[in-house]
Design a protein around this motif. Structure first.
Motif, PDB file in Angstrom:
ATOM      1  N   LYS A   1     -38.842 -53.658  81.222  1.00  0.00           N
ATOM      2  CA  LYS A   1     -39.264 -53.757  82.617  1.00  0.00           C
ATOM      3  C   LYS A   1     -40.457 -52.832  82.877  1.00  0.00           C
ATOM      4  N   ALA A   2     -40.385 -51.643  82.293  1.00  0.00           N
ATOM      5  CA  ALA A   2     -41.500 -50.698  82.450  1.00  0.00           C
ATOM      6  C   ALA A   2     -42.777 -51.284  81.851  1.00  0.00           C
ATOM      7  N   LEU A   3     -42.656 -51.940  80.692  1.00  0.00           N
ATOM      8  CA  LEU A   3     -43.837 -52.559  80.080  1.00  0.00           C
ATOM      9  C   LEU A   3     -44.396 -53.649  80.981  1.00  0.00           C
ATOM     10  N   SER A   4     -43.492 -54.429  81.598  1.00  0.00           N
ATOM     11  CA  SER A   4     -43.942 -55.469  82.526  1.00  0.00           C
ATOM     12  C   SER A   4     -44.644 -54.846  83.726  1.00  0.00           C
ATOM     13  N   GLU A   5     -44.071 -53.751  84.228  1.00  0.00           N
ATOM     14  CA  GLU A   5     -44.703 -53.054  85.358  1.00  0.00           C
ATOM     15  C   GLU A   5     -46.107 -52.585  84.985  1.00  0.00           C
ATOM     16  N   GLU A   6     -46.290 -52.215  83.740  1.00  0.00           N
ATOM     17  CA  GLU A   6     -47.605 -51.765  83.268  1.00  0.00           C
ATOM     18  C   GLU A   6     -48.494 -52.943  82.871  1.00  0.00           C
ATOM     19  N   LYS A   7     -48.016 -54.137  83.096  1.00  0.00           N
ATOM     20  CA  LYS A   7     -48.762 -55.369  82.806  1.00  0.00           C
ATOM     21  C   LYS A   7     -49.146 -55.513  81.323  1.00  0.00           C
ATOM     22  N   VAL A   8     -48.225 -55.097  80.488  1.00  0.00           N
ATOM     23  CA  VAL A   8     -48.444 -55.215  79.049  1.00  0.00           C
ATOM     24  C   VAL A   8     -48.270 -56.677  78.655  1.00  0.00           C
ATOM     25  N   LYS A   9     -49.214 -57.207  77.880  1.00  0.00           N
ATOM     26  CA  LYS A   9     -49.130 -58.607  77.478  1.00  0.00           C
ATOM     27  C   LYS A   9     -48.591 -58.760  76.063  1.00  0.00           C
ATOM     28  N   TYR A  10     -48.900 -57.806  75.205  1.00  0.00           N
ATOM     29  CA  TYR A  10     -48.491 -57.914  73.801  1.00  0.00           C
ATOM     30  C   TYR A  10     -47.801 -56.640  73.328  1.00  0.00           C
ATOM     31  N   VAL A  11     -46.753 -56.838  72.535  1.00  0.00           N
ATOM     32  CA  VAL A  11     -46.147 -55.715  71.828  1.00  0.00           C
ATOM     33  C   VAL A  11     -46.210 -56.030  70.340  1.00  0.00           C
ATOM     34  N   PHE A  12     -46.790 -55.112  69.576  1.00  0.00           N
ATOM     35  CA  PHE A  12     -46.901 -55.281  68.131  1.00  0.00           C
ATOM     36  C   PHE A  12     -45.796 -54.472  67.470  1.00  0.00           C
ATOM     37  N   GLY A  13     -45.117 -55.060  66.514  1.00  0.00           N
ATOM     38  CA  GLY A  13     -44.069 -54.251  65.918  1.00  0.00           C
ATOM     39  C   GLY A  13     -43.275 -54.913  64.830  1.00  0.00           C
ATOM     40  N   TYR A  14     -42.201 -54.229  64.490  1.00  0.00           N
ATOM     41  CA  TYR A  14     -41.360 -54.625  63.370  1.00  0.00           C
ATOM     42  C   TYR A  14     -39.952 -54.163  63.722  1.00  0.00           C
ATOM     43  N   PRO A  15     -39.021 -55.093  63.857  1.00  0.00           N
ATOM     44  CA  PRO A  15     -37.688 -54.661  64.277  1.00  0.00           C
ATOM     45  C   PRO A  15     -36.857 -54.091  63.140  1.00  0.00           C
ATOM     46  N   GLY A  16     -35.850 -53.378  63.511  1.00  0.00           N
ATOM     47  CA  GLY A  16     -34.822 -52.871  62.621  1.00  0.00           C
ATOM     48  C   GLY A  16     -33.660 -52.629  63.557  1.00  0.00           C
ATOM     49  N   VAL A  17     -32.498 -52.286  63.014  1.00  0.00           N
ATOM     50  CA  VAL A  17     -31.310 -52.186  63.873  1.00  0.00           C
ATOM     51  C   VAL A  17     -31.550 -51.263  65.065  1.00  0.00           C
ATOM     52  N   ALA A  18     -32.203 -50.112  64.809  1.00  0.00           N
ATOM     53  CA  ALA A  18     -32.308 -49.092  65.854  1.00  0.00           C
ATOM     54  C   ALA A  18     -33.195 -49.502  67.031  1.00  0.00           C
ATOM     55  N   ILE A  19     -33.990 -50.589  66.868  1.00  0.00           N
ATOM     56  CA  ILE A  19     -34.847 -51.022  67.977  1.00  0.00           C
ATOM     57  C   ILE A  19     -34.411 -52.419  68.447  1.00  0.00           C
ATOM     58  N   CYS A  20     -33.326 -52.922  67.882  1.00  0.00           N
ATOM     59  CA  CYS A  20     -32.864 -54.274  68.224  1.00  0.00           C
ATOM     60  C   CYS A  20     -32.510 -54.474  69.697  1.00  0.00           C
ATOM     61  N   PRO A  21     -31.901 -53.483  70.355  1.00  0.00           N
ATOM     62  CA  PRO A  21     -31.639 -53.710  71.789  1.00  0.00           C
ATOM     63  C   PRO A  21     -32.934 -54.018  72.547  1.00  0.00           C
ATOM     64  N   PHE A  22     -34.000 -53.295  72.207  1.00  0.00           N
ATOM     65  CA  PHE A  22     -35.299 -53.513  72.848  1.00  0.00           C
ATOM     66  C   PHE A  22     -35.822 -54.918  72.550  1.00  0.00           C
ATOM     67  N   TYR A  23     -35.767 -55.307  71.274  1.00  0.00           N
ATOM     68  CA  TYR A  23     -36.294 -56.629  70.916  1.00  0.00           C
ATOM     69  C   TYR A  23     -35.411 -57.764  71.440  1.00  0.00           C
ATOM     70  N   ASN A  24     -34.173 -57.456  71.748  1.00  0.00           N
ATOM     71  CA  ASN A  24     -33.327 -58.454  72.407  1.00  0.00           C
ATOM     72  C   ASN A  24     -33.724 -58.585  73.873  1.00  0.00           C
ATOM     73  N   ALA A  25     -33.957 -57.446  74.505  1.00  0.00           N
ATOM     74  CA  ALA A  25     -34.297 -57.451  75.935  1.00  0.00           C
ATOM     75  C   ALA A  25     -35.657 -58.094  76.193  1.00  0.00           C
ATOM     76  N   ILE A  26     -36.568 -57.954  75.233  1.00  0.00           N
ATOM     77  CA  ILE A  26     -37.936 -58.432  75.462  1.00  0.00           C
ATOM     78  C   ILE A  26     -37.986 -59.960  75.539  1.00  0.00           C
ATOM     79  N   LEU A  27     -36.943 -60.618  75.018  1.00  0.00           N
ATOM     80  CA  LEU A  27     -36.885 -62.082  75.090  1.00  0.00           C
ATOM     81  C   LEU A  27     -36.815 -62.564  76.545  1.00  0.00           C
ATOM     82  N   ASN A  28     -36.309 -61.706  77.431  1.00  0.00           N
ATOM     83  CA  ASN A  28     -36.189 -62.091  78.836  1.00  0.00           C
ATOM     84  C   ASN A  28     -37.432 -61.751  79.654  1.00  0.00           C
TER      85      ASN A  28
END
Lengths: 539, 166
Positions: free
Chosen positions: A9-36
């Motif tokens: 939500k914070a990224l959306s508030e900052e009008k971020v269009k792209y996130v570059f990255g590589y998932p792993g278990v420890a960041i999975c909650p974030f990559y799950n949330a970003i689908l919404n």
């Protein structure tokens, strides 16, 4: 709502269009949330390139680049990319997943003390231990990254914090930091002093650094230079801050720069360094630029002023703002004679190369490429001999020139070019690298295809780590050590493997037709340019 | 080479001390002593750093420290307008016969004897660095078993240069 949702939500508030990255278990909650959300994700092939892509995007869009990777090796792989951005003052927000906060410090699987490890390469870092801190931390992270002297900020979020329920998400409207308030407006008295000094000057020169581009002050610099007829030179990071074809522009300074640019700087009686660090590659002997001249140093970071040379007039502030202030003054400066002298230097002090006709001459090739590129095209140079040739021969008209100037990170060009292309999809984006630097990020060819963007990749191929070979040629009398590449990979097959076009340029006479073919569309293509392995940048 | 005393007001966040000491080590600045403690306002910590270097370096130290996001304020504590204090605990080996000699030196310096053992004394001394040095010099004839010093802390006199917190 959980912490991961709050991050997104914070990224959306900052009008971020792209996130570059590589998932792993420890960041999975974030990559799950970003689908919404509407934010698009780009899966890189190694984490370092996520930071480079975010950097390319930030430099073209003027916004903060964002990457998100997992804990442990994901985070440590990101470090070189963060350090590269830090050295060039590129605004990034890097989110790293972290192990469960109750396990911090116990060396569990994929735990790395990333805030500790990046301490010397970030503008600031956070380890978020309370989920309710996320909105404030994210707001501050973006604020710190993009204000004052820009730079990367790291936000490390343990997986349990990402999964914890947040009481209430309220994104702060304003940042309220007690300890961080950068100066952007130049001190009026100092500017008046500068104007007085300028009026007395006979041979003024502006040396523009990367800070001019970071402040988006190209127009103001041009106007200032044109209004008062003050010649401009630039550092490597400052290339393109003034159109290189401009009659008042005299090239890049430094030991890899133009002799007449250095001469202009040394013979000036008033030198305006703006947004430049005065680092060793640009200014070999800092005492030379303070001798017999008035040195005015403009920088948004007060710690840069006086670090490598003591200026007569220091001015802390944002370059755009200060040029605007300066333009409000009336000044009478006569630089006709000085400009005439510099034009003579420019004509006379041209280094003549002796290209080997069996190969492609980098000078002729880059000049040709440059003349055929779109005026507003983006040219991303890598690191090595290719970088020095690019700096010397590429002409920036209305476009941009980017490279890893401070850190000199090989492999920067391909990921940065992709980031730039995402920021400006309609613009022509060309990455120019050597066969060494190409292999440091060639895994991203897959990423380029996956996001369906057309990048032109030019590989100046000489089967050597050319810059080091050249150094060993001069310093160790051709005793070459660990610099020979063995002709692999076969770029034609590689291009085929990644469904990309392939064009080979054997020698200079074949260059023009090849470049026309390369630039006729916007599809990804690898161009292999055969360069004399024994060619050197020091003419 | 000069010695300078910097006084910092910093946000009381975790890791702030390591950020500051890390800056000193990575840029090759010297730390002669560093002390830290929370202020009357719990959100802030006051840090006093004694350092030395030539003028350019000291100037850079001030700018680089000021640049750290957590640093609210940095001041130079000039000797002519500041007070400095340091606490030293000194464990001296002395037999009951020698005890009176040590105590009389301590008395001259207004130091306190805070522990007495069969073969040793612990002396508490507060003062600036010169006073502590002078005291240690006077104890020359005795064996100092252990010495613990807090490092210097200080304040600027008067109300002119007080940084008021919001």
């Amino acid at each position: 709502m959980i912490g991961a949702d709050a991050l997104v939500k914070a990224l959306s508030e900052e009008k971020v269009k792209y996130v570059f990255g590589y998932p792993g278990v420890a960041i999975c909650p974030f990559y799950n949330a970003i689908l919404n959300s509407d934010i698009e994700t780009v899966l890189v092939r190694t984490e370092q390139n996520a930071a480079h892509m975010a950097s390319g995007l930030a430099r073209i869009s003027g916004e903060v680049g964002v990457c998100a990777v997992t804990s442990g090796p994901g985070a440590t792989n990101l470090i070189t990319g963060i350090a590269t951005a830090f050295a060039d003052s590129i605004p990034l927000v890097c989110i790293t997943g972290q192990v469960n906060s109750s396990l911090l410090g116990s060396d569990v699987f994929q735990e790395a003390d990333i805030t500790g490890a990046v301490e010397s390469f970030v503008k600031y870092s956070y380890l978020v231990k309370d989920v309710n801190d996320i909105p404030r931390v994210m707001k501050e992270a973006f604020h710190i990254a993009k204000t004052g002297r820009k730079g990367p900020v790291l936000v490390d979020v343990p997986i349990d914090v990402q999964n914890a329920e947040i009481k209430k998400f309220q994104y702060p409207e304003e940042v309220n930091m007690r300890t961080y308030k950068p100066t952007v407006v130049g001190n009026f008295q100092q500017i008046k002093k500068m104007v007085k000094a300028l009026e007395k000057a006979k041979r003024p020169v502006i040396c523009a650094g990367g800070g001019v581009l970071l402040a988006d002050a190209q127009k103001e610099l041009k106007k200032f230079s044109e209004t008062f007829k003050i010649p401009v030179v630039s550092t490597m990071m400052g290339i393109g801050s003034m159109p290189t074809v401009h009659p008042l522009y005299y090239g890049m300074v430094g030991n890899n720069g133009k002799a007449y640019a250095n001469r202009a700087m040394n013979e000036s009686d008033l030198l305006i360094m703006v947004g430049a660090r005065v680092a060793d590659r640009a200014v070999n002997q800092p005492d030379l630029i303070t001798e017999n001249k008035v040195l005015i140093h403009i920088d948004v970071d007060p710690a840069e002023i006086g670090k490598n040379c003591g200026p007569t007039i220091p001015i802390v502030g944002d370059a755009k703002n200060i040029f605007e202030q300066l333009l409000s003054f009336e000044m009478s400066i006569d630089t006709k004679e000085w400009v005439k002298t510099l034009n003579e230097y420019k004509k006379k002090m041209v280094v003549k190369r002796n290209p080997n006709p069996k190969f492609t001459d980098p000078e002729a090739f880059i000049k040709l490429l440059s003349s055929k590129m779109k005026d507003d095209g983006i040219y991303v140079a890598d690191v090595g001999q290719n970088q020095i040739w690019s700096c010397a021969y590429h002409e920036v008209k209305k476009g941009r020139f980017m490279t890893s100037g401070g850190m000199g990170t090989m492999g920067y060009s391909i990921p940065a070019a992709l980031g730039a292309k995402l920021a400006a999809p309609k613009k022509q984006v060309i990455a120019v690298c050597g066969d060494g630097s190409f292999q440091m990020s060639m895994m991203e060819l897959a990423t380029i295809n996956q996001v369906k963007k057309g990048i032109k990749i030019i590989v100046l191929k000489n089967n050597y780590l050319g810059m080091v070979r050249e150094y060993q040629h001069f310093t160790y009398k051709d005793n070459y050590s660990v610099v020979a590449l063995n002709d692999y990979p076969n770029l034609k097959l590689l291009a085929e493997a990644y469904d990309m076009g392939y064009i080979k340029v054997e020698n200079t006479s074949k260059a023009e037709a090849a470049i026309d073919l390369l630039l006729k569309d916007d599809k990804s293509c690898i161009m292999e340019v055969m360069v004399d392995p024994m060619d050197i940048v020091k003419g | 080479m000069h010695t300078k005393v910097f006084q910092l007001l910093v946000d009381n966040t975790s890791g702030v001390l390591s950020r500051i000491s890390g800056l000193f080590s990575r840029r090759g600045y010297n730390i002669d002593s560093i002390t830290a403690g929370v202020t009357a306002d719990e959100r802030f910590t006051r840090i006093t750093i004694v350092t030395h270097g030539d003028d350019d370096i000291l100037d850079q130290i001030e700018k680089q420290v000021a640049k750290l996001i957590d640093v609210r304020d940095i001041k130079v504590l000039k000797p002519e307008e500041s007070v400095y204090r340091e606490l030293a605990l000194i464990k001296v080996k002395c037999s009951p016969k020698e005890r009176q000699g040590v105590i009389s030196i301590a008395d001259i310096f207004r130091a306190n004897i805070i522990d007495v053992g069969k073969e040793s004394l612990i002396i508490e001394l507060i003062g600036d660095q010169e006073k502590i040095k002078a005291f240690l010099d006077l104890l020359d004839g005795f064996e100092i078993l252990e010495l613990a010093r807090t490092g210097m802390t200080g304040l600027i006199r008067g109300i002119d240069k007080v940084t008021y917190l919001d």
